[in-house]
Design an enzyme around this catalytic site. Sequence first.
Site, PDB file in Angstrom:
ATOM      1  N   HIS A  97       0.840  -1.208   0.000  1.00 33.35           N
ATOM      2  CA  HIS A  97       0.000   0.000   0.000  1.00 33.35           C
ATOM      3  C   HIS A  97       0.868   1.247   0.000  1.00 33.35           C
ATOM      4  O   HIS A  97       1.981   1.235   0.529  1.00 33.35           O
ATOM      5  CB  HIS A  97      -0.934   0.020   1.224  1.00 33.35           C
ATOM      6  N   HIS A  99       0.822   5.244   1.168  1.00 38.99           N
ATOM      7  CA  HIS A  99       0.182   6.295   1.963  1.00 38.99           C
ATOM      8  C   HIS A  99       0.228   7.588   1.157  1.00 38.99           C
ATOM      9  O   HIS A  99       1.310   8.025   0.753  1.00 38.99           O
ATOM     10  CB  HIS A  99       0.949   6.548   3.272  1.00 38.99           C
TER      11      HIS A  99
HETATM   12  P1  AMP Z   1       1.976   0.546   7.369  1.00 39.80           P
HETATM   13  O1  AMP Z   1       2.559   0.865   8.713  1.00 39.80           O
HETATM   14  O2  AMP Z   1       2.672   1.237   6.247  1.00 39.80           O
HETATM   15  O3  AMP Z   1       1.839  -0.951   7.147  1.00 39.80           O
HETATM   16  O4  AMP Z   1       0.523   1.171   7.401  1.00 39.80           O
HETATM   17  C1  AMP Z   1      -0.641   0.460   7.689  1.00 39.80           C
HETATM   18  C2  AMP Z   1      -1.766   1.467   7.740  1.00 39.80           C
HETATM   19  O5  AMP Z   1      -2.984   0.775   7.652  1.00 39.80           O
HETATM   20  C3  AMP Z   1      -1.815   2.286   9.039  1.00 39.80           C
HETATM   21  O6  AMP Z   1      -1.696   3.679   8.708  1.00 39.80           O
HETATM   22  C4  AMP Z   1      -3.175   1.954   9.632  1.00 39.80           C
HETATM   23  O7  AMP Z   1      -3.789   3.060  10.241  1.00 39.80           O
HETATM   24  C5  AMP Z   1      -3.939   1.476   8.401  1.00 39.80           C
HETATM   25  N1  AMP Z   1      -5.028   0.549   8.678  1.00 39.80           N
HETATM   26  C6  AMP Z   1      -4.983  -0.607   9.379  1.00 39.80           C
HETATM   27  N2  AMP Z   1      -6.189  -1.202   9.387  1.00 39.80           N
HETATM   28  C7  AMP Z   1      -7.024  -0.401   8.671  1.00 39.80           C
HETATM   29  C8  AMP Z   1      -8.406  -0.467   8.306  1.00 39.80           C
HETATM   30  N3  AMP Z   1      -9.186  -1.476   8.696  1.00 39.80           N
HETATM   31  N4  AMP Z   1      -8.923   0.542   7.561  1.00 39.80           N
HETATM   32  C9  AMP Z   1      -8.140   1.568   7.152  1.00 39.80           C
HETATM   33  N5  AMP Z   1      -6.837   1.678   7.459  1.00 39.80           N
HETATM   34  C10 AMP Z   1      -6.285   0.719   8.215  1.00 39.80           C
END
Ligand code: AMP
Length: 133
Positions: A97, A99
């Site tokens: 993903h 950001h």
């Molecule tokens: P990373 O640390 O780059 O793996 O980012 C994971 C991101 O996913 C974090 O910013 C979380 O806030 C986001 N996240 C986790 N679960 C969900 C969810 N169910 N819906 C939307 N965002 C999520």
Amino acid sequence: MSDCVFCSIINDDIPSHKVYEDENVVAFLDANPVSKGHTLVVPKTHVDNIHDASEMQYMWDALVEVSNALEKACDPEGINIAQNNGEAAGQEVFHLHFHVTPIYEGDELEIEYDRSELEDGESIAAAVKDNIA
Ligand code: AMP
Ligand code: ZN
């Protein structure tokens, strides 16, 4: 993948706020946003990280589309795009993903790296170049 939270969002098995969807990509609001409009851009095909993404050129179009929409919808001072690979890099969800984070006036960016002067540039660049496919 059945135990992947982003696959569950893609399949509408759990709720999310989707802002973009095409054949290959979805984008939805981050549940714990860094700023207003913080959006995650995600391929529909489950891969853990960038190392399995060589066939995902379509991500770029979605990133540009979402960034342009955030620019218009949220009117930020700037937009930061980040993508974490591996626990050491801060990855918590192991479904690739990006950001896309609007930055507003007065926001303090917390991305802090201890910078140094480049040394051994020639050998580092040579090692990387040797591994370009
Ligand atoms: P990373 O640390 O780059 O793996 O980012 C994971 C991101 O996913 C974090 O910013 C979380 O806030 C986001 N996240 C986790 N679960 C969900 C969810 N169910 N819906 C939307 N965002 C999520
Ligand atoms: Zn997944």
